[in-house]
Motif scaffolding. Structure first.
Motif, PDB file in Angstrom:
ATOM      1  N   VAL A  59       0.917  -1.197   0.110  1.00 16.88           N
ATOM      2  CA  VAL A  59      -0.167  -0.068  -0.068  1.00 16.88           C
ATOM      3  C   VAL A  59       0.859   1.165   0.254  1.00 16.88           C
ATOM      4  O   VAL A  59       0.393   2.251  -0.701  1.00 16.88           O
ATOM      5  N   SER A  60       1.963   1.304   0.861  1.00 18.38           N
ATOM      6  CA  SER A  60       2.988   2.561   0.920  1.00 18.38           C
ATOM      7  C   SER A  60       3.478   2.742  -0.358  1.00 18.38           C
ATOM      8  O   SER A  60       3.783   3.787  -0.858  1.00 18.38           O
ATOM      9  N   ALA A  61       3.956   1.372  -1.167  1.00 20.15           N
ATOM     10  CA  ALA A  61       4.584   1.600  -2.223  1.00 20.15           C
ATOM     11  C   ALA A  61       3.657   2.306  -3.223  1.00 20.15           C
ATOM     12  O   ALA A  61       4.306   3.141  -4.201  1.00 20.15           O
ATOM     13  N   ALA A  62       2.487   1.914  -3.393  1.00 21.79           N
ATOM     14  CA  ALA A  62       1.483   2.532  -4.539  1.00 21.79           C
ATOM     15  C   ALA A  62       1.465   4.036  -3.989  1.00 21.79           C
ATOM     16  O   ALA A  62       1.427   4.763  -5.015  1.00 21.79           O
ATOM     17  N   ILE A  63       1.177   4.328  -2.923  1.00 23.87           N
ATOM     18  CA  ILE A  63       0.971   5.659  -2.632  1.00 23.87           C
ATOM     19  C   ILE A  63       2.422   6.507  -3.092  1.00 23.87           C
ATOM     20  O   ILE A  63       2.266   7.510  -3.645  1.00 23.87           O
ATOM     21  N   THR A  64       3.593   5.815  -2.551  1.00 26.30           N
ATOM     22  CA  THR A  64       4.756   6.530  -3.123  1.00 26.30           C
ATOM     23  C   THR A  64       5.010   6.957  -4.581  1.00 26.30           C
ATOM     24  O   THR A  64       5.287   7.924  -4.911  1.00 26.30           O
ATOM     25  N   LYS A  65       4.730   5.793  -5.270  1.00 25.07           N
ATOM     26  CA  LYS A  65       4.603   5.977  -6.854  1.00 25.07           C
ATOM     27  C   LYS A  65       3.821   6.974  -7.324  1.00 25.07           C
ATOM     28  O   LYS A  65       4.307   7.682  -8.246  1.00 25.07           O
ATOM     29  N   ALA A  66       2.506   7.020  -6.590  1.00 27.11           N
ATOM     30  CA  ALA A  66       1.873   8.386  -7.229  1.00 27.11           C
ATOM     31  C   ALA A  66       2.211   9.572  -6.831  1.00 27.11           C
ATOM     32  O   ALA A  66       2.063  10.530  -7.650  1.00 27.11           O
ATOM     33  N   LEU A  67       2.854   9.796  -5.666  1.00 27.65           N
ATOM     34  CA  LEU A  67       3.206  10.974  -5.106  1.00 27.65           C
ATOM     35  C   LEU A  67       4.554  11.587  -5.912  1.00 27.65           C
ATOM     36  O   LEU A  67       4.750  12.739  -5.956  1.00 27.65           O
ATOM     37  N   LEU A  68       5.333  10.762  -6.562  1.00 32.77           N
ATOM     38  CA  LEU A  68       6.456  10.964  -7.020  1.00 32.77           C
ATOM     39  C   LEU A  68       6.047  11.660  -8.318  1.00 32.77           C
ATOM     40  O   LEU A  68       7.150  12.383  -9.056  1.00 32.77           O
ATOM     41  N   GLY A  69       4.855  11.440  -8.745  1.00 29.04           N
ATOM     42  CA  GLY A  69       4.468  12.259 -10.065  1.00 29.04           C
ATOM     43  C   GLY A  69       3.957  13.503  -9.863  1.00 29.04           C
ATOM     44  O   GLY A  69       3.573  13.896  -8.791  1.00 29.04           O
ATOM     45  N   PRO A  70       3.758  14.484 -11.025  1.00 25.86           N
ATOM     46  CA  PRO A  70       3.389  15.882 -10.740  1.00 25.86           C
ATOM     47  C   PRO A  70       2.032  16.107 -10.397  1.00 25.86           C
ATOM     48  O   PRO A  70       1.436  17.355 -10.281  1.00 25.86           O
ATOM     49  N   ASP A  71       1.292  15.234 -10.510  1.00 24.86           N
ATOM     50  CA  ASP A  71      -0.315  15.454 -10.716  1.00 24.86           C
ATOM     51  C   ASP A  71      -1.191  14.951  -9.724  1.00 24.86           C
ATOM     52  O   ASP A  71      -2.393  14.861  -9.704  1.00 24.86           O
ATOM     53  N   TYR A  72      -0.365  14.512  -8.216  1.00 22.29           N
ATOM     54  CA  TYR A  72      -1.375  14.024  -7.412  1.00 22.29           C
ATOM     55  C   TYR A  72      -1.871  15.341  -6.538  1.00 22.29           C
ATOM     56  O   TYR A  72      -1.094  16.326  -6.398  1.00 22.29           O
ATOM     57  N   MET A  73      -3.160  15.406  -5.921  1.00 19.39           N
ATOM     58  CA  MET A  73      -3.635  16.252  -5.302  1.00 19.39           C
ATOM     59  C   MET A  73      -2.751  16.681  -4.266  1.00 19.39           C
ATOM     60  O   MET A  73      -2.509  15.707  -3.328  1.00 19.39           O
ATOM     61  N   ARG A  74      -3.041  18.045  -3.795  1.00 15.47           N
ATOM     62  CA  ARG A  74      -2.364  18.284  -2.216  1.00 15.47           C
ATOM     63  C   ARG A  74      -3.212  19.176  -1.470  1.00 15.47           C
ATOM     64  O   ARG A  74      -4.346  19.680  -2.114  1.00 15.47           O
ATOM     65  N   THR A  75      -3.083  18.968  -0.304  1.00 13.47           N
ATOM     66  CA  THR A  75      -3.910  19.891   0.654  1.00 13.47           C
ATOM     67  C   THR A  75      -3.026  21.326   1.003  1.00 13.47           C
ATOM     68  O   THR A  75      -2.219  21.390   0.050  1.00 13.47           O
ATOM     69  N   SER A  76      -3.738  22.450   1.572  1.00 14.29           N
ATOM     70  CA  SER A  76      -3.054  23.527   1.659  1.00 14.29           C
ATOM     71  C   SER A  76      -1.854  23.534   2.309  1.00 14.29           C
ATOM     72  O   SER A  76      -1.053  24.642   1.969  1.00 14.29           O
ATOM     73  N   ASP A  77      -1.320  22.453   3.197  1.00 17.84           N
ATOM     74  CA  ASP A  77      -0.314  22.453   3.449  1.00 17.84           C
ATOM     75  C   ASP A  77       0.884  21.445   3.039  1.00 17.84           C
ATOM     76  O   ASP A  77       2.049  21.157   3.325  1.00 17.84           O
ATOM     77  N   GLY A  78       0.403  21.005   1.883  1.00 19.08           N
ATOM     78  CA  GLY A  78       1.383  20.342   0.854  1.00 19.08           C
ATOM     79  C   GLY A  78       1.088  18.805   1.219  1.00 19.08           C
ATOM     80  O   GLY A  78       1.794  18.014   0.552  1.00 19.08           O
ATOM     81  N   SER A  79       0.074  18.337   2.217  1.00 19.07           N
ATOM     82  CA  SER A  79       0.181  16.838   2.329  1.00 19.07           C
ATOM     83  C   SER A  79      -0.460  16.250   1.189  1.00 19.07           C
ATOM     84  O   SER A  79      -1.350  16.924   0.300  1.00 19.07           O
ATOM     85  N   ALA A  80      -0.458  14.789   1.187  1.00 21.26           N
ATOM     86  CA  ALA A  80      -1.199  14.230  -0.115  1.00 21.26           C
ATOM     87  C   ALA A  80      -2.416  13.636   0.516  1.00 21.26           C
ATOM     88  O   ALA A  80      -2.478  12.609   1.516  1.00 21.26           O
ATOM     89  N   PRO A  81      -3.711  13.624   0.122  1.00 21.03           N
ATOM     90  CA  PRO A  81      -4.852  13.029   0.620  1.00 21.03           C
ATOM     91  C   PRO A  81      -5.109  11.805   0.031  1.00 21.03           C
ATOM     92  O   PRO A  81      -4.884  11.546  -1.377  1.00 21.03           O
TER      93      PRO A  81
END
Length: 363
Positions: A59-81
């Protein structure tokens, strides 16, 4: 719309699951990520199924792979939902060994993703029975909660859309008053899973004789969308992430969809655009899909050909499932071509693809 929440199926063999089946279900996400231009639309992952503790690294690896791309959504403080469809919690908790196991699993995910990407996670639980499950979700460490949809009972009754909307609004108010974390209000565009019961497998997994919502007017949808936006904005616990969930892009057999259809065209996209007051100017782009033309009867060659000058053997693909695929609101068809290319799987099977050029109206 700001982003899609893609249902993600972990490609794991745990509990006898078929990884290739999961990969097939993830194809829409895979294709979206590969788009060279997403027109500013971001995305987030929603883990649709429960999983055992041993799959937390996956699960963590799937999230990591998505976050390494430029198109993942971010919250106001830069976190990843990141979303988890946990429903009534029971199955999800059981797979992770109870509350303590689930809490440890979420912490482990946060730490793994932080170490790999430098990003914090903003974890959202999609729940049913909010009054019972919301306190549990926050004890486990979820930052926010939401619902996948506003479901109804099993009495075989038809409810007006206004009544269905009122049920959702009441849940929003209760959560705003009694909740202990972030809350993303959900707009349910419709609820009617009677068509799904035609599938014998679906019939085994769903309650019979469901209640359903009658179709909504544009005005009713508009009020519900704007009400959800106001609810999210006025909740002080949403300081990190003010978002609204709309059910759903393609739950066609459950009564909730946004996608263009043969019967409605782009009606629902227009309603959303008008409700939020967004009418962006989209540059010309191509809609591309595989046709049902036999490559042996259509001499496309190595280049593309116009559909207006194509031979008779190239006309058979103009069936209702493809020819009526519309351009977005405010755009019109500016040209159509056919070209030969490999299948989506990239195999040796050659297909005829149709390209529809969409351009702003008036150009």
């Amino acid at each position: 719309m700001d982003y899609f929440i893609f249902g993600y199926y972990l490609e794991s063999a745990a509990w006898g699951r078929n990884p290739s089946h999961a990969a097939a279900l993830n194809r829409a996400l895979t294709n979206f990520v590969l788009l060279p231009d997403k027109l500013g639309i971001k995305y987030a992952l929603n883990f649709n199924l429960s999983f055992p503790s041993r799959d937390v690294p996956m699960v963590s690896a799937a999230i990591t792979k998505a976050l390494l791309g430029p198109d993942y959504m971010r919250t106001s403080d830069g976190s990843a939902p990141v979303f988890f469809l946990v429903n009534t919690m029971a199955t999800w908790l059981k797979g992770l060994g109870g509350e303590q196991g689930a809490k440890a699993a979420l912490n482990d995910m946060r730490n793994r993703v932080k170490a790999a990407t430098g990003r914090d996670l903003y974890l959202v639980a999609l729940l049913f029975n909010l009054s019972e499950t919301e306190p549990v979700a926050h004890r486990l460490g979820f930052d926010a909660v939401s619902t996948y949809a506003t479901a109804l009972g099993s009495n075989g009754k038809s409810l007006s859309y206004g009544s269905c909307a009122a049920l959702a609004q009441n849940a929003w108010r209760v959560e705003a008053k009694d909740g202990s974390g972030g809350f993303l209000p959900t707009v349910t565009l419709g609820w009617d899973y009677r068509p799904a019961l035609r599938d014998p497998q679906e019939k085994k997994n769903r309650k019979p004789n469901p209640d359903w919502c009658q179709p909504a007017t544009d005005e009713e949808w508009t009020r519900q969308i704007r009400g959800a936006i106001n609810e999210a904005a006025n909740n002080p616990r949403n300081d990190r992430f003010q978002s609204v969930v709309i059910y759903a892009w393609n739950e066609s057999s459950e009564g909730g969809w946004i996608q263009p259809t043969l019967s409605e065209g782009v009606r629902r996209l227009k309603v959303i655009a008008n409700a939020v007051g967004r009418h962006p100017t989209i540059p010309p782009f191509k809609l591309v899909w595989p046709t049902r033309i036999d490559p042996k009867t259509c001499p496309v060659g190595s280049s593309s050909i116009s559909t207006t000058t194509a031979d008779a053997g190239c006309k058979s693909a103009n069936d209702s499932m493809t020819s009526a695929w519309p351009c977005p609101p405010g755009m019109q068809i500016a040209g159509e071509k056919l070209r030969k290319g490999p299948s989506e799987e990239g195999g040796k099977i050659s297909l005829i693809w149709q390209e529809r050029l969409c351009a702003p109206q008036g150009r």
